[in-house]
Every structure is written in structure tokens, then in C-alpha cells.
Design an enzyme around this catalytic site. Structure first.
Site, short mmCIF file in Angstrom:
data_model
loop_
_atom_site.label_atom_id
_atom_site.label_comp_id
_atom_site.label_asym_id
_atom_site.label_seq_id
_atom_site.Cartn_x
_atom_site.Cartn_y
_atom_site.Cartn_z
N LYS A 58 -70.68 52.44 46.45
CA LYS A 58 -71.95 51.80 46.11
C LYS A 58 -71.73 50.64 45.15
CE LYS A 58 -75.16 52.38 42.97
NZ LYS A 58 -75.62 51.00 42.77
N GLU A 88 -64.09 54.57 34.18
CA GLU A 88 -63.66 53.38 33.44
C GLU A 88 -64.92 52.79 32.82
OE1 GLU A 88 -63.31 49.79 32.45
OE2 GLU A 88 -62.79 49.30 34.53
N CYS A 130 -65.27 44.23 30.91
CA CYS A 130 -65.33 45.47 30.10
C CYS A 130 -64.27 45.43 28.99
CB CYS A 130 -65.22 46.72 30.95
SG CYS A 130 -64.13 46.54 32.34
N GLU A 166 -71.12 47.68 22.41
CA GLU A 166 -70.74 46.72 23.45
C GLU A 166 -71.95 45.82 23.77
OE1 GLU A 166 -69.93 48.28 27.43
OE2 GLU A 166 -68.23 46.90 27.53
P1 ADP Z 1 -73.73 48.25 33.76
O1 ADP Z 1 -74.22 48.25 32.37
O2 ADP Z 1 -72.34 47.76 33.97
O3 ADP Z 1 -74.74 47.80 34.76
P2 ADP Z 1 -74.29 50.88 34.70
O4 ADP Z 1 -73.51 52.06 34.26
O5 ADP Z 1 -75.73 50.83 34.43
O6 ADP Z 1 -73.47 49.74 34.06
O7 ADP Z 1 -74.08 50.61 36.26
C1 ADP Z 1 -72.85 50.73 36.92
C2 ADP Z 1 -73.09 51.32 38.29
O8 ADP Z 1 -73.58 52.64 38.16
C3 ADP Z 1 -74.13 50.58 39.12
O9 ADP Z 1 -73.70 50.56 40.46
C4 ADP Z 1 -75.36 51.44 38.94
O10 ADP Z 1 -76.29 51.32 40.01
C5 ADP Z 1 -74.77 52.83 38.91
N1 ADP Z 1 -75.58 53.85 38.25
C6 ADP Z 1 -76.58 53.69 37.33
N2 ADP Z 1 -77.08 54.88 36.95
C7 ADP Z 1 -76.40 55.84 37.64
C8 ADP Z 1 -76.42 57.28 37.66
N3 ADP Z 1 -77.27 57.99 36.92
N4 ADP Z 1 -75.55 57.91 38.48
C9 ADP Z 1 -74.67 57.23 39.22
N5 ADP Z 1 -74.60 55.89 39.25
C10 ADP Z 1 -75.44 55.18 38.46
#
Ligand code: ADP
Length: 484
Positions: free
Chosen positions: A189, A263, A297, A394
Site C-alpha cells: 500500500k 522503519e 526520515c 521530528e
Molecule cells: P507519515 O507521517 O510518513 O505520513 P504515517 O505513519 O502516517 O507516516 O503513514 C505511513 C503509511 O502508513 C501511509 O501509507 C499511511 O496510509 C499508513 N497508515 C496510516 N495509519 C495506519 C494504520 N493505523 N495502520 C497501518 N497503516 C497506516
């Protein structure tokens, strides 16, 4: 188009053409080798953060769609991929790498349009590195018994992979290539703000003739990611993203048999010692935090300067910062592109406000920024206290928190004093100082007299809240194997 005025220099616009790219208006889900409509019939918009224009509509996958993708991946694993010889697997991976290379300009432009990163970065860093990850891992596919001698190795099965928006194509390559090389099938995804290059990659994977179901790409928001994480027939979760979501994932997989690599975030320190080559160091600091809008990151978002060279370093930093061009990501002159989304720009501006409220000294470059789109001027935060949120948290933007130090012990203590431990950089002329610092800094990667250098052969990953497990190199392959 207007010319850019930088301190008496005129730069004529040098925009990369978009005429050679092929984007659909609407993207469905790539499941079992076919483009499938989302069962909810819902689509979301992905826009160009540089001008807020619509690029495409993308399917929002729900639990049902994720289940379909996992079932396709399981079937492909049981019936085809686990029975495909390693040298045949390698051929497919090589073919994907070659097809990506052939269309590298298209990938680079789409990456810059969707993510806001500069064309220089996507053309010279993201896309070549993404291709190299496929080449590198293809090379290992039929040599795994030599990579892990005297071990009995087995693939895991179905890998669920969730990636962020800062290196959309590179992260997809980082995740898919080792999974395929080790004989696993994939449900990936991409992030909701940057799905387009992963969908382009799906087209290429399709053209490569990879058997249906071996790679499935499902798009959506956090709920789609959560559906992958919580699916009972997924054997491995590989996640790159925020520490907050990493913690949610870790809780969700606790007590299951899912192998996990995370990560996560970082607050990486760059350290300039008094004997460092200062011009080179300043260029490295600028590269470490300002290029790619601080959306890395492992960005060098904290800087420690030894007291005796502090004034000189700050003067050079300000001088160099004022020559940076912030603007159209597709212009080859641009140094700093657009912030990835309005939400992210709000987060960065929120931190700048915290800095103002805390009364810290801030310095922003004086460059022009476009009227539309999401932009942030490069910013220095000077003489800031260790306890400030700008030092501890961050920000994920072009904001550099600067502190001074007198002794090596002091800087090691300060540099290690965050919840994170992803990367660090050391700038000094003395080899002995490099070895002393690199062994004491609690960070997954420590660069010496350089920064943000990546190679598919070298492992990457964090300490503490920056996550666990390594990606890249042999360590990266290990994350997709059962070892006996
Ligand atoms: P960033 O701050 O880099 O956007 P996120 O952790 O919010 O980091 O998002 C990174 C990925 O994780 C995206 O693909 C997002 O859609 C997905 N994501 C967000 N919330 C969840 C969750 N609860 N479980 C799994 N994946 C998630």
C-alpha cells in the site's frame, strides 16, 4: 515564465517536460494481475502539491479489497511463486529493473508531480536507486544459500508492505525487490498523497509478465494499511512511516506469528568538529536537511557545531541558504521543491510557531516562494535548548535546529539524547575522531564527511523509536526469510 533572481544572478526557467508521461484519470486496484474496481466504489484525489492541481483519482481499498489482494497473493505463493526456481525469479526481477530504467524519465516526472520533490532529486536519486534495488536483489535470488551459508532458509509467504510519501517509488522498490528475491508474494500500500509511481510500477510489473497475484498494489488511507496489518493470512509486515503508526502496528501484531520490520522517524544529528573542512561540511548540512524539503526520515535535522567554529559555520550556512531556490519541483534549477501536502505544511508551520512562542532565535532565507502550492523557506533555529520540542521531535520539513558543544563527550551525550536513533553525520579531518564518534553514536547509520548516501548493498534502519530490522543488503533479505 518569470526569471528567478538570486543575489544578482538571473536563472531562466528550465522546466522538465511533462509531455512524455502517461497518467490515467482514474486508477483502480492492482489485484491478481488485473485492475479491479474498489468494492466501496470510492476514489480519492491525488494532487500536485506544487500548484494544488488534480493529477488523478485513486481507488480507496477497504477490508474486502485487501482480503481479495491477500487471497490472490496466497494463491500465487502456494501455486506458482514458491514453486518457481530462484533463477527464474531473478529473471523477472531483472526484467522489472530494466523496464523501470527504460521509463526512468516518466517515473521521475510523475514522482516530482505527485510528491513535490525536485526533478533533480527524483531523476538523479530516487529513480536510479529504485532500479538498483531491483538489480541488486535480482542478483541474490539464486544465491541465497551463499548469502546465508549453513542455514536452512525458507520464504515466509505473503508480505504486507506499507510505505510513506517521502520516497514513494524508492520505498516501493525497497520493499518489493527483496520480498520477491526471497520467494515471497506481496500486497503493498503506497501513501495516500503519493500513490502514482507505485501504480506506474504496477503497470511495469504487469508488462514484465510476473505471474498474477505475486505483486498486488492496493491504494487507500490508514484504514487500508490497518486492514493489511490485521489480516490473519499475512506472514510479514514491513512498514515505513511515523513512529506513532509504528507503535499501533507493533501492538496489532503482538501475539501473532507475523514477522515485522519497522522503519520509523528520526531526529538525526550532524556534528561539525573544529577541524572539519567547513565548506564541505556546510554543503553536506544543506544537503542533509534542505534538499528534498527535509522530507527524509534520516534528515540531518539537528546540527551540533564545536564552539570555536560556530560563528564561521553560521555565516557560511546563511550565505549558502540564501542562494537556494525554492519553487517549481519540475524546474531543474530548483533546490527545494514543494512540501508534500497541506497537512504536512501545517505541521511544519505549527513547529515554527512553537519556536516563536518559546522565544528561540530563528533565521529564514529571504528567497521568493510561489503563491500557489505548499512551500516552506529553509529555516535555522539557533541556540536552542536541548529540551525544546524543536530539538526533540521530528518536524519532517526544512527546519534545522542548531546547538553548540565544547567536548566530544558532551556532543555524544547531546546527540544521543532523543527518543530516536536513525542516522548521524560526523565532520572532521581526523580518522580517530570519526571512529570514536561512530562507535558511540546510537544510530543505525553514521556517515563521515558526507550525508544521505544510500546504496542497495548497505543496510538501513534504526535504534530506539526509529524502529527495528534492517532494509537493504543481506540484512534486508533476512527480514523476508525463516532461518533455521
Ligand atoms: P507519515 O507521517 O510518513 O505520513 P504515517 O505513519 O502516517 O507516516 O503513514 C505511513 C503509511 O502508513 C501511509 O501509507 C499511511 O496510509 C499508513 N497508515 C496510516 N495509519 C495506519 C494504520 N493505523 N495502520 C497501518 N497503516 C497506516
Amino acid at each position: 515564465m518569470a526569471k528567478k533572481q538570486i543575489k544578482g544572478w538571473d536563472y531562466s526557467p528550465a522546466p522538465e517536460s511533462t509531455s512524455h508521461i502517461d497518467l490515467k484519470k482514474r486508477y483502480d486496484l492492482y489485484i491478481n494481475g488485473e485492475w479491479v474496481k474498489p468494492s466501496s466504489k470510492k476514489y480519492f484525489k491525488t494532487i500536485n502539491p506544487a500548484n494544488e492541481e488534480l493529477l488523478a483519482e485513486v481507488a480507496h481499498a477497504n477490508e474486502k479489497d485487501v482480503d481479495k489482494a491477500v487471497k490472490a497473493a496466497r494463491k500465487a505463493y502456494n501455486e506458482v511463486w514458491s514453486k518457481t526456481s530462484p533463477s527464474e525469479r531473478a529473471k523477472y526481477i531483472f526484467r522489472i529493473a530494466r523496464l523501470m530504467q527504460e521509463r526512468s524519465r516518466e517515473f521521475a516526472v510523475i514522482e516530482s508531480l505527485d510528491a513535490g520533490k525536485t526533478i533533480r532529486e527524483s531523476r538523479d536519486v530516487d529513480v536510479p536507486l529504485a532500479c538498483n534495488h531491483f538489480f541488486y536483489n535480482a542478483g541474490w535470488a539464486d544465491k541465497l544459500e551463499f548469502a546465508f551459508p549453513n542455514r536452512k532458509i525458507e520464504s515466509l509467504g505473503v508480505a504486507g508492505q506499507i510505505i510513506p510519501w517521502n520516497f514513494p517509488l524508492l520505498m516501493a522498490a525497497w520493499k518489493i525487490a527483496p520480498a520477491l528475491a526471497t520467494g515471497n508474494t506481496v500486497v503493498l500500500k503506497p501513501a495516500e498523497t503519493t500513490p502514482l509511481t507505485a501504480l506506474k510500477l504496477a503497470e511495469i510489473i504487469h508488462d514484465s509478465g510476473l505471474p498474477p497475484g505475486v505483486v498486488n498494489i492496493v491504494t487507500g488511507y490508514g484504514d487500508t494499511g490497518a486492514a493489511i496489518v490485521n489480516h490473519e493470512d499475512v506472514d510479514k509486515i514491513a512498514f515505513t512511516g511515523s513512529t506513532g503508526v509504528g507503535k499501533i502496528i507493533q501492538k496489532a501484531v503482538a501475539g501473532t506469528n507475523k514477522k515485522t520490520t519497522l522503519e520509523l522517524g528520526g531526529k538525526s544529528a550532524n556534528i561539525i568538529m573544529d577541524d572539519a573542512p567547513l565548506d564541505q561540511a556546510v554543503e553536506g548540512i544543506i544537503n542533509g536537511i534542505f534538499f528534498n524539503q527535509g522530507h527524509v526520515c534520516c534528515a540531518g535535522s539537528r546540527l551540533f557545531v564545536q564552539e570555536s567554529v560556530y560563528d564561521k559555520v553560521i555565516e557560511k550556512l546563511k550565505h549558502r541558504m540564501n542562494s537556494l531556490i525554492v519553487g517549481d519541483p519540475l524546474d531543474k534549477n530548483t533546490d527545494i521543491g514543494a512540501i508534500n501536502s497541506k497537512e504536512q505544511l501545517d505541521i511544519i508551520n505549527g513547529y515554527l510557531k512553537i519556536g516563536k512562542d518559546e522565544g528561540v532565535e530563528m533565521y529564514q532565507s529571504t528567497c521568493d516562494i510561489p503563491g500557489n502550492g505548499f512551500y516552506c523557506r529553509p529555516t535555522l533555529v539557533l541556540n536552542v535548548a536541548q529540551s525544546s520540542r524543536l530539538v526533540q521531535e521530528e518536524i519532517f520539513g526544512p527546519v534545522l535546529a542548531i546547538q553548540t558543544f565544547r567536548t566530544v563527550d558532551e556532543v555524544i551525550q547531546k546527540a544521543n539524547n532523543t527518543p530516536f536513533g536513525l542516522a548521524a553525520g560526523v565532520w572532521t579531518d581526523k580518522g580517530s575522531r570519526i571512529f570514536n564518534l561512530t562507535t558511540k553514536l546510537r544510530a543505525g547509520v553514521v556517515w563521515a564527511n558526507t550525508y544521505n548516501k544510500f546504496d542497495p548493498a548497505s543496510p538501513f534502519g534504526g535504534y530506539k523509536e526509529s524502529g527495528f530490522g534492517r532494509e537493504g543488503g543481506l540484512h534486508g533479505l533476512e527480514g523476508y526469510l525463516k532461518m533455521n
